[in-house]
Scaffold this motif. Structure first.
Motif, PDB file in Angstrom:
ATOM      1  N   ALA A  94       0.833  -1.206   0.000  1.00 58.95           N
ATOM      2  CA  ALA A  94       0.000   0.000   0.000  1.00 58.95           C
ATOM      3  C   ALA A  94       0.869   1.258   0.000  1.00 58.95           C
ATOM      4  CB  ALA A  94      -0.928  -0.010   1.209  1.00 58.95           C
ATOM      5  N   ARG A  95       1.935   1.248   0.766  1.00 60.04           N
ATOM      6  CA  ARG A  95       2.828   2.404   0.809  1.00 60.04           C
ATOM      7  C   ARG A  95       3.552   2.594  -0.515  1.00 60.04           C
ATOM      8  NH1 ARG A  95       5.721   2.313   6.749  1.00 60.04           N
ATOM      9  NH2 ARG A  95       3.844   2.817   7.923  1.00 60.04           N
ATOM     10  N   VAL A  96       4.031   1.510  -1.091  1.00 56.80           N
ATOM     11  CA  VAL A  96       4.714   1.609  -2.388  1.00 56.80           C
ATOM     12  C   VAL A  96       3.733   2.109  -3.439  1.00 56.80           C
ATOM     13  CG1 VAL A  96       5.888   0.322  -4.206  1.00 56.80           C
ATOM     14  CG2 VAL A  96       6.426  -0.149  -1.809  1.00 56.80           C
ATOM     15  N   SER A  97       2.509   1.622  -3.408  1.00 56.96           N
ATOM     16  CA  SER A  97       1.486   2.076  -4.337  1.00 56.96           C
ATOM     17  C   SER A  97       1.237   3.572  -4.174  1.00 56.96           C
ATOM     18  CB  SER A  97       0.194   1.291  -4.101  1.00 56.96           C
ATOM     19  OG  SER A  97      -0.804   1.708  -4.987  1.00 56.96           O
ATOM     20  N   ASP A  98       1.244   4.051  -2.947  1.00 57.58           N
ATOM     21  CA  ASP A  98       1.059   5.480  -2.671  1.00 57.58           C
ATOM     22  C   ASP A  98       2.220   6.300  -3.229  1.00 57.58           C
ATOM     23  OD1 ASP A  98      -0.476   7.617  -1.383  1.00 57.58           O
ATOM     24  OD2 ASP A  98       1.261   7.771  -0.049  1.00 57.58           O
ATOM     25  N   VAL A  99       3.436   5.812  -3.060  1.00 54.85           N
ATOM     26  CA  VAL A  99       4.605   6.514  -3.596  1.00 54.85           C
ATOM     27  C   VAL A  99       4.541   6.552  -5.123  1.00 54.85           C
ATOM     28  CG1 VAL A  99       7.124   6.424  -3.830  1.00 54.85           C
ATOM     29  CG2 VAL A  99       6.075   6.081  -1.601  1.00 54.85           C
ATOM     30  N   ILE A 100       4.138   5.462  -5.742  1.00 51.37           N
ATOM     31  CA  ILE A 100       3.990   5.429  -7.204  1.00 51.37           C
ATOM     32  C   ILE A 100       2.975   6.483  -7.646  1.00 51.37           C
ATOM     33  CG2 ILE A 100       3.143   4.048  -9.141  1.00 51.37           C
ATOM     34  CD1 ILE A 100       4.375   1.591  -7.693  1.00 51.37           C
ATOM     35  N   ALA A 101       1.862   6.572  -6.928  1.00 54.40           N
ATOM     36  CA  ALA A 101       0.836   7.556  -7.270  1.00 54.40           C
ATOM     37  C   ALA A 101       1.366   8.977  -7.130  1.00 54.40           C
ATOM     38  CB  ALA A 101      -0.391   7.358  -6.379  1.00 54.40           C
ATOM     39  N   ARG A 102       2.144   9.239  -6.085  1.00 52.84           N
ATOM     40  CA  ARG A 102       2.714  10.575  -5.884  1.00 52.84           C
ATOM     41  C   ARG A 102       3.728  10.920  -6.965  1.00 52.84           C
ATOM     42  NH1 ARG A 102       4.350  10.873   0.500  1.00 52.84           N
ATOM     43  NH2 ARG A 102       2.495   9.859   1.333  1.00 52.84           N
ATOM     44  N   MET A 103       4.594   9.988  -7.284  1.00 49.78           N
ATOM     45  CA  MET A 103       5.678  10.252  -8.228  1.00 49.78           C
ATOM     46  C   MET A 103       5.212  10.339  -9.674  1.00 49.78           C
ATOM     47  SD  MET A 103       8.797   7.885  -6.819  1.00 49.78           S
ATOM     48  CE  MET A 103       9.927   8.476  -8.070  1.00 49.78           C
ATOM     49  N   PHE A 104       4.319   9.439 -10.069  1.00 55.74           N
ATOM     50  CA  PHE A 104       3.972   9.306 -11.478  1.00 55.74           C
ATOM     51  C   PHE A 104       2.528   9.677 -11.792  1.00 55.74           C
ATOM     52  CE2 PHE A 104       7.225   6.008 -10.489  1.00 55.74           C
ATOM     53  CZ  PHE A 104       8.292   6.664 -11.073  1.00 55.74           C
ATOM     54  N   ARG A 105       1.793  10.126 -10.772  1.00 57.94           N
ATOM     55  CA  ARG A 105       0.399  10.539 -10.939  1.00 57.94           C
ATOM     56  C   ARG A 105      -0.455   9.471 -11.620  1.00 57.94           C
ATOM     57  NH1 ARG A 105       0.561  15.757  -9.356  1.00 57.94           N
ATOM     58  NH2 ARG A 105       2.460  16.930  -9.784  1.00 57.94           N
ATOM     59  N   THR A 106      -0.243   8.249 -11.176  1.00 56.61           N
ATOM     60  CA  THR A 106      -1.041   7.131 -11.666  1.00 56.61           C
ATOM     61  C   THR A 106      -1.238   6.136 -10.536  1.00 56.61           C
ATOM     62  OG1 THR A 106      -1.248   5.471 -13.393  1.00 56.61           O
ATOM     63  CG2 THR A 106       0.945   5.834 -12.559  1.00 56.61           C
ATOM     64  N   ARG A 107      -2.398   5.564 -10.458  1.00 57.58           N
ATOM     65  CA  ARG A 107      -2.712   4.600  -9.408  1.00 57.58           C
ATOM     66  C   ARG A 107      -2.421   3.188  -9.873  1.00 57.58           C
ATOM     67  NH1 ARG A 107      -3.045   5.804  -4.265  1.00 57.58           N
ATOM     68  NH2 ARG A 107      -3.829   7.886  -4.029  1.00 57.58           N
ATOM     69  N   CYS A 108      -1.915   2.378  -8.960  1.00 51.88           N
ATOM     70  CA  CYS A 108      -1.685   0.954  -9.213  1.00 51.88           C
ATOM     71  C   CYS A 108      -2.493   0.144  -8.214  1.00 51.88           C
ATOM     72  CB  CYS A 108      -0.209   0.594  -9.007  1.00 51.88           C
ATOM     73  SG  CYS A 108       0.855   1.059 -10.330  1.00 51.88           S
ATOM     74  N   THR A 109      -3.001  -0.976  -8.664  1.00 54.18           N
ATOM     75  CA  THR A 109      -3.620  -1.904  -7.722  1.00 54.18           C
ATOM     76  C   THR A 109      -2.499  -2.561  -6.917  1.00 54.18           C
ATOM     77  OG1 THR A 109      -3.492  -3.752  -9.270  1.00 54.18           O
ATOM     78  CG2 THR A 109      -5.507  -2.393  -9.342  1.00 54.18           C
ATOM     79  N   LEU A 110      -2.862  -3.230  -5.853  1.00 53.24           N
ATOM     80  CA  LEU A 110      -1.847  -3.934  -5.064  1.00 53.24           C
ATOM     81  C   LEU A 110      -1.206  -5.041  -5.889  1.00 53.24           C
ATOM     82  CD1 LEU A 110      -3.449  -4.082  -1.510  1.00 53.24           C
ATOM     83  CD2 LEU A 110      -1.811  -2.437  -2.437  1.00 53.24           C
ATOM     84  N   ARG A 111      -1.985  -5.685  -6.742  1.00 50.06           N
ATOM     85  CA  ARG A 111      -1.413  -6.716  -7.618  1.00 50.06           C
ATOM     86  C   ARG A 111      -0.435  -6.090  -8.611  1.00 50.06           C
ATOM     87  NH1 ARG A 111      -2.748 -12.170  -9.010  1.00 50.06           N
ATOM     88  NH2 ARG A 111      -1.820 -12.627 -11.024  1.00 50.06           N
ATOM     89  N   GLY A 112      -0.781  -4.943  -9.160  1.00 44.68           N
ATOM     90  CA  GLY A 112       0.121  -4.249 -10.068  1.00 44.68           C
ATOM     91  C   GLY A 112       1.403  -3.825  -9.362  1.00 44.68           C
ATOM     92  N   THR A 113       1.266  -3.387  -8.118  1.00 47.71           N
ATOM     93  CA  THR A 113       2.425  -3.001  -7.317  1.00 47.71           C
ATOM     94  C   THR A 113       3.303  -4.223  -7.050  1.00 47.71           C
ATOM     95  OG1 THR A 113       1.158  -1.218  -6.301  1.00 47.71           O
ATOM     96  CG2 THR A 113       3.167  -1.896  -5.175  1.00 47.71           C
ATOM     97  N   THR A 114       2.680  -5.373  -6.807  1.00 42.90           N
ATOM     98  CA  THR A 114       3.436  -6.617  -6.622  1.00 42.90           C
ATOM     99  C   THR A 114       4.267  -6.919  -7.857  1.00 42.90           C
ATOM    100  OG1 THR A 114       1.736  -7.511  -5.140  1.00 42.90           O
ATOM    101  CG2 THR A 114       3.218  -9.090  -6.169  1.00 42.90           C
ATOM    102  N   ASN A 115       3.680  -6.762  -9.024  1.00 49.07           N
ATOM    103  CA  ASN A 115       4.414  -7.027 -10.266  1.00 49.07           C
ATOM    104  C   ASN A 115       5.583  -6.060 -10.440  1.00 49.07           C
ATOM    105  OD1 ASN A 115       2.680  -9.105 -10.924  1.00 49.07           O
ATOM    106  ND2 ASN A 115       1.343  -7.817 -12.148  1.00 49.07           N
TER     107      ASN A 115
END
Length: 58
Positions: free
Chosen positions: A31-52
């Motif tokens: 969840a935290r990594v997904s949040d950082v991805i959203a902040r950095m790249f302005r795109t949301r990832c699912t938890l499964r996408g973050t796992t990949n």
């Protein structure tokens, strides 16, 4: 996610959770990594996408 973004994300994660306002617990969660991805790249990832993405980072 392209290689340039993966490198940027890896560098960001090396700074640790405190650098992104997660002060109490100093562990990365999906969840935290997904949040950082959203902040950095302005795109949301699912938890499964973050796992990949994390799998690609090693």
């Amino acid at each position: 996610m392209d290689e340039g973004r993966l490198r940027r994300l890896a560098g960001a994660l090396e700074q640790g959770p405190a650098a992104y306002g997660f002060g109490v617990d100093q562990r990365w969660t999906l969840a935290r990594v997904s949040d950082v991805i959203a902040r950095m790249f302005r795109t949301r990832c699912t938890l499964r996408g973050t796992t990949n993405i994390m799998y690609r980072l090693g």
